[in-house]
Design an enzyme around this catalytic site. Structure first.
Site, PDB file in Angstrom:
ATOM      1  N   ASP A  21     -83.321  13.967 -42.017  1.00 13.36           N
ATOM      2  CA  ASP A  21     -84.337  12.911 -41.925  1.00 13.36           C
ATOM      3  C   ASP A  21     -84.297  12.311 -40.520  1.00 13.36           C
ATOM      4  O   ASP A  21     -83.269  11.764 -40.095  1.00 13.36           O
ATOM      5  CB  ASP A  21     -84.020  11.826 -42.977  1.00 13.36           C
ATOM      6  CG  ASP A  21     -84.854  10.570 -42.773  1.00 13.36           C
ATOM      7  OD1 ASP A  21     -84.414   9.487 -43.221  1.00 13.36           O
ATOM      8  OD2 ASP A  21     -85.934  10.677 -42.141  1.00 13.36           O
ATOM      9  N   ASP A  98     -93.657  29.141 -47.372  1.00 16.06           N
ATOM     10  CA  ASP A  98     -93.658  29.284 -48.829  1.00 16.06           C
ATOM     11  C   ASP A  98     -95.101  29.151 -49.321  1.00 16.06           C
ATOM     12  O   ASP A  98     -95.756  28.127 -49.096  1.00 16.06           O
ATOM     13  CB  ASP A  98     -92.791  28.167 -49.436  1.00 16.06           C
ATOM     14  CG  ASP A  98     -92.255  28.543 -50.811  1.00 16.06           C
ATOM     15  OD1 ASP A  98     -91.126  28.132 -51.141  1.00 16.06           O
ATOM     16  OD2 ASP A  98     -92.966  29.275 -51.533  1.00 16.06           O
ATOM     17  N   ASP A 200     -94.475  32.253 -54.211  1.00 19.39           N
ATOM     18  CA  ASP A 200     -93.967  31.557 -55.391  1.00 19.39           C
ATOM     19  C   ASP A 200     -94.515  32.215 -56.664  1.00 19.39           C
ATOM     20  O   ASP A 200     -95.723  32.446 -56.756  1.00 19.39           O
ATOM     21  CB  ASP A 200     -94.454  30.106 -55.309  1.00 19.39           C
ATOM     22  CG  ASP A 200     -93.810  29.205 -56.325  1.00 19.39           C
ATOM     23  OD1 ASP A 200     -92.574  29.066 -56.269  1.00 19.39           O
ATOM     24  OD2 ASP A 200     -94.521  28.671 -57.178  1.00 19.39           O
ATOM     25  N   GLU A 254     -91.381  36.000 -55.221  1.00 14.15           N
ATOM     26  CA  GLU A 254     -90.529  35.519 -56.307  1.00 14.15           C
ATOM     27  C   GLU A 254     -91.140  36.042 -57.598  1.00 14.15           C
ATOM     28  O   GLU A 254     -92.299  35.725 -57.910  1.00 14.15           O
ATOM     29  CB  GLU A 254     -90.474  33.995 -56.339  1.00 14.15           C
ATOM     30  CG  GLU A 254     -89.550  33.475 -57.430  1.00 14.15           C
ATOM     31  CD  GLU A 254     -89.780  32.018 -57.773  1.00 14.15           C
ATOM     32  OE1 GLU A 254     -90.926  31.563 -57.713  1.00 14.15           O
ATOM     33  OE2 GLU A 254     -88.805  31.333 -58.102  1.00 14.15           O
ATOM     34  N   HIS A 330     -83.193  26.517 -54.153  1.00 16.64           N
ATOM     35  CA  HIS A 330     -83.465  25.124 -54.549  1.00 16.64           C
ATOM     36  C   HIS A 330     -83.665  24.971 -56.057  1.00 16.64           C
ATOM     37  O   HIS A 330     -83.820  23.849 -56.549  1.00 16.64           O
ATOM     38  CB  HIS A 330     -84.711  24.638 -53.811  1.00 16.64           C
ATOM     39  CG  HIS A 330     -85.936  25.393 -54.195  1.00 16.64           C
ATOM     40  ND1 HIS A 330     -86.107  26.747 -53.942  1.00 16.64           N
ATOM     41  CD2 HIS A 330     -87.028  25.010 -54.874  1.00 16.64           C
ATOM     42  CE1 HIS A 330     -87.254  27.147 -54.430  1.00 16.64           C
ATOM     43  NE2 HIS A 330     -87.850  26.118 -54.998  1.00 16.64           N
ATOM     44  N   ASP A 331     -83.680  26.127 -56.755  1.00 22.56           N
ATOM     45  CA  ASP A 331     -83.864  26.094 -58.214  1.00 22.56           C
ATOM     46  C   ASP A 331     -82.573  26.394 -58.958  1.00 22.56           C
ATOM     47  O   ASP A 331     -82.556  26.364 -60.189  1.00 22.56           O
ATOM     48  CB  ASP A 331     -84.887  27.160 -58.651  1.00 22.56           C
ATOM     49  CG  ASP A 331     -86.290  26.876 -58.186  1.00 22.56           C
ATOM     50  OD1 ASP A 331     -87.044  27.844 -57.980  1.00 22.56           O
ATOM     51  OD2 ASP A 331     -86.628  25.685 -58.008  1.00 22.56           O
TER      52      ASP A 331
HETATM   53  O1  TEU Z   1     -89.871  28.702 -59.468  1.00 24.38           O
HETATM   54  C1  TEU Z   1     -90.286  29.479 -60.570  1.00 24.38           C
HETATM   55  C2  TEU Z   1     -89.344  29.397 -61.669  1.00 24.38           C
HETATM   56  O2  TEU Z   1     -89.443  30.133 -62.605  1.00 24.38           O
HETATM   57  C3  TEU Z   1     -88.202  28.448 -61.555  1.00 24.38           C
HETATM   58  O3  TEU Z   1     -88.681  27.129 -61.474  1.00 24.38           O
HETATM   59  C4  TEU Z   1     -87.300  28.569 -62.747  1.00 24.38           C
HETATM   60  O4  TEU Z   1     -87.838  27.834 -63.785  1.00 24.38           O
HETATM   61  C5  TEU Z   1     -85.965  28.049 -62.280  1.00 24.38           C
HETATM   62  O5  TEU Z   1     -85.568  28.978 -61.300  1.00 24.38           O
HETATM   63  C6  TEU Z   1     -84.960  27.955 -63.375  1.00 24.38           C
HETATM   64  O6  TEU Z   1     -84.787  29.161 -64.025  1.00 24.38           O
HETATM   65  C7  TEU Z   1     -90.857  28.503 -58.471  1.00 24.38           C
HETATM   66  C8  TEU Z   1     -90.298  27.528 -57.456  1.00 24.38           C
HETATM   67  O7  TEU Z   1     -89.148  28.110 -56.820  1.00 24.38           O
HETATM   68  C9  TEU Z   1     -89.940  26.261 -58.201  1.00 24.38           C
HETATM   69  O8  TEU Z   1     -89.279  25.329 -57.349  1.00 24.38           O
HETATM   70  C10 TEU Z   1     -91.228  25.668 -58.738  1.00 24.38           C
HETATM   71  O9  TEU Z   1     -90.907  24.522 -59.519  1.00 24.38           O
HETATM   72  C11 TEU Z   1     -91.988  26.673 -59.600  1.00 24.38           C
HETATM   73  O10 TEU Z   1     -92.050  27.982 -59.057  1.00 24.38           O
HETATM   74  C12 TEU Z   1     -93.432  26.224 -59.764  1.00 24.38           C
HETATM   75  O11 TEU Z   1     -94.052  26.294 -58.497  1.00 24.38           O
HETATM   76 CA    CA Z   2     -88.054  11.254 -42.871  1.00 24.54          CA
END
Ligand code: TEU
Ligand code: CA
Length: 557
Positions: A21, A98, A200, A254, A330-331
């Protein structure tokens, strides 16, 4: 430039909200990234996968886009973006954007128009269906974020589809006008000078026009049945021809619900679709005894299962298609907490071991911000500290609708919630871990005093310097990027060992996934010779492997 340059590259994922930040509002931003480009150069990565920075109401932290050609004000301006792009290029680093194309935000002008009336010119940019006779949704599909995948819109008396949050209406890819607008937008970013795209949930964009009922999973849930739909490859070929063909771009899709045979169709070089894909098989929990609630209560894979999955993908895409290699993003929860051991005693050792196991595989490795430090899950024990729409929705569903004890649901969140990966990057042991001079948007992991960039850059034995060495090995030894994979000891419960071979060059990779001292079987012991390229212990023995020991031996001839 070699058009397959990405086969020797290492990608670093930045989740901008949590990276750095620059203006003290507690939210990471583009100028913060620009200010840290020297760090990324020092790490040695080649590409930044930049999670969405576009205009968004942040229902899903930017994966709900309301303007694909504008920067979210919290992240800065388009000038800030241009400066970040230029700075990256000056450091020899490429930027992969992305692209969230399966859905937009419900605040996108297209959807605002679409929902106005059934005959609005934008109506068919999205997926609208009449209710069933009894008023129910068109089918039983469930959203990934709990609840039905359909929301009823009073204005026009129809349901619209959203495989994710209500505020993420699915785009209708069967509409050629929509597709053209998407390609035009992608060309606009390409011509600004970006170097690639991460797509995505791209395997979900083609829906079966019959919208068949979801497959009943027996637990009241239905699987999303629209992955790998009837026109998916037609669309990707059309997109490739319109946007990517002839440009040295790196592309990765993805792909939920994709197996290795399908992956060849998405990433085969002669397919002219994508360079590679992310599959989910190794991060979806054990298949042997899946839980009732999917990832939330499925036990982790044991090593034998994990080795089998990773090897199947290595063998299947050995000559056709290309693997992406990851354990974190991030997921996903932090890999050292999920697959390693984040105790004080074993965190560093197991983080290095996991990195060795993954980075010596064939494919393009992806490092998620903080993974190179050995950052851990924060184990937040109050629901008030969780912010992810997926976490908040499942908490409500499991406690209120399924009646599970709150403590059980909190355990699920601590283990596999996406918030685990979204705590701020830990830059130093000072205020707010050097992430922000203001109050961070999400709680910082309290272990930042121990685990941070400043400390690790000064410690030659840190996880950070270990990742630098692994990245350098991929840039130095062709056998790492190109060598043939061969699994050893397939049934060993705690050793993951494999070879890589290219002409006369040969690697032997040996990783102990357990905290127990483990005898080394003879078939490995006799091969542990030649030059030791990297290891997470000082001296090397060949009688047994110490807790989480990893080593890579190189031989030529
Ligand atoms: O993720 C798709 C997705 O299937 C994941 O959110 C999954 O549910 C998670 O990996 C847990 O298993 C993509 C993006 O990476 C995610 O951040 C978004 O929330 C999602 O699509 C919708 O855009
Ligand atoms: Ca900031």
């Amino acid at each position: 430039m070699n058009k397959n340059w990405w086969k020797n590259a290492v990608v670093y994922q930045i989740y901008p909200r949590s990276f750095a930040d620059s203006n003290g509002d507690g939210v990471g931003d583009l100028r913060g990234i620009t200010g840290r480009m020297g760090y990324l150069k020092d790490l040695g990565i080649d590409v930044i996968w930049l999670s969405p920075v576009y205009q968004s109401p942040n229902a899903d932290n930017g994966y709900d886009i309301s303007d694909y050609r504008a920067i979210m004000p919290e992240f800065g301006t388009m000038e800030d973006f241009d400066e970040m792009l230029q700075t990256a290029h000056c450091h020899g680093i490429r930027i992969m954007m992305d692209m969230v194309l399966n859905h937009s935000s419900d605040e996108h002008p297209w959807f605002r128009e679409s929902r106005k009336s059934k005959d609005n010119p934008y109506r068919d940019y999205y997926i609208w269906k009449d209710p069933k006779e009894n008023g129910d949704p068109p089918n039983r599909w469930e959203s990934s974020f709990s609840g039905p995948a359909w929301t009823f819109d009073e204005t026009t008396g129809q349901y619209y589809l959203h495989l994710f949050a209500e505020k993420q209406p699915d785009l209708n890819w069967d509409n050629p006008s929509l597709r053209q607008e998407i390609y035009d937008m992608m060309k606009w970013w390409r011509d600004k000078g970006v170097d690639g795209f991460r797509f995505d949930v791209i395997s979900l964009i083609s829906k079966d026009p019959a919208f068949p009922e979801g497959e009943e999973l027996g637990n009241g849930y239905t699987a999303i049945t629209c992955a790998n739909g009837p026109r998916i490859h037609e669309y990707l070929k059309e997109m490739n021809a319109a946007v990517m063909e002839g440009y040295p771009l790196i592309t990765v899709g993805e792909c939920p619900m994709v197996d290795e045979e399908m992956a060849k169709l998405y990433s085969g070089e002669d397919r002219h679709e994508l360079n590679m894909i992310f599959h989910f098989e190794h991060v979806s929990g054990s298949r042997k005894n899946p839980g009732k609630y999917g990832k939330w209560d499925s036990p982790p894979m044991d090593l034998t299962e994990l080795k089998q999955v990773l090897s199947r993908w290595q063998y299947s895409l050995a000559e056709e298609g290309w693997n992406s290699i990851y354990l974190s993003n991030h997921d996903q929860p932090r890999c050292v907490s999920r697959f390693g051991n984040d105790s004080a005693e074993y965190r560093v050792l197991s983080a290095k071991m996991l990195a060795t196991a993954m980075h010596m595989l064939k494919g393009t490795p992806y490092i998620y911000q903080g993974e190179e430090l050995g950052m851990t899950n924060p184990a937040f024990d109050s629901i008030d500290l969780y912010q992810d729409v997926e976490s908040l929705n499942i908490y409500r569903e499991l406690t209120e609708e399924e009646g599970l004890p709150e403590s059980q649901v909190m355990d699920y969140l601590k283990k596999v919630s996406r918030d685990n990966a979204r705590t701020p990057m830990q830059w130093d042991g000072g205020k707010n871990a050097g992430f922000s001079s203001g109050t961070p948007w999400i709680r910082i992991n309290p272990n930042y005093v121990e685990i941070n960039v400043q400390k690790e850059q000064m410690d030659p034995d840190s996880v950070f310097h270990y990742y630098r060495k692994l990245i350098d090995l991929r840039h130095t030894y062709p056998v790492v990027a190109e060598g043939k994979y061969g699994l050893l000891l397939p049934d060993h419960p705690s050793i993951f060992a494999y070879t890589r071979s290219l002409g006369e060059e040969r690697l032997l990779v040996v990783c102990n996934f357990s905290k127990n001292i483990t005898d080394i079987p003879e078939e490995i012991r006799r091969e542990m010779s030649g030059r030791l390229l990297i290891a997470n212990y000082e001296e090397q023995g060949t009688d047994w492997l110490r807790p989480y020991e990893a080593a890579v031996w190189y031989r030529k001839g």
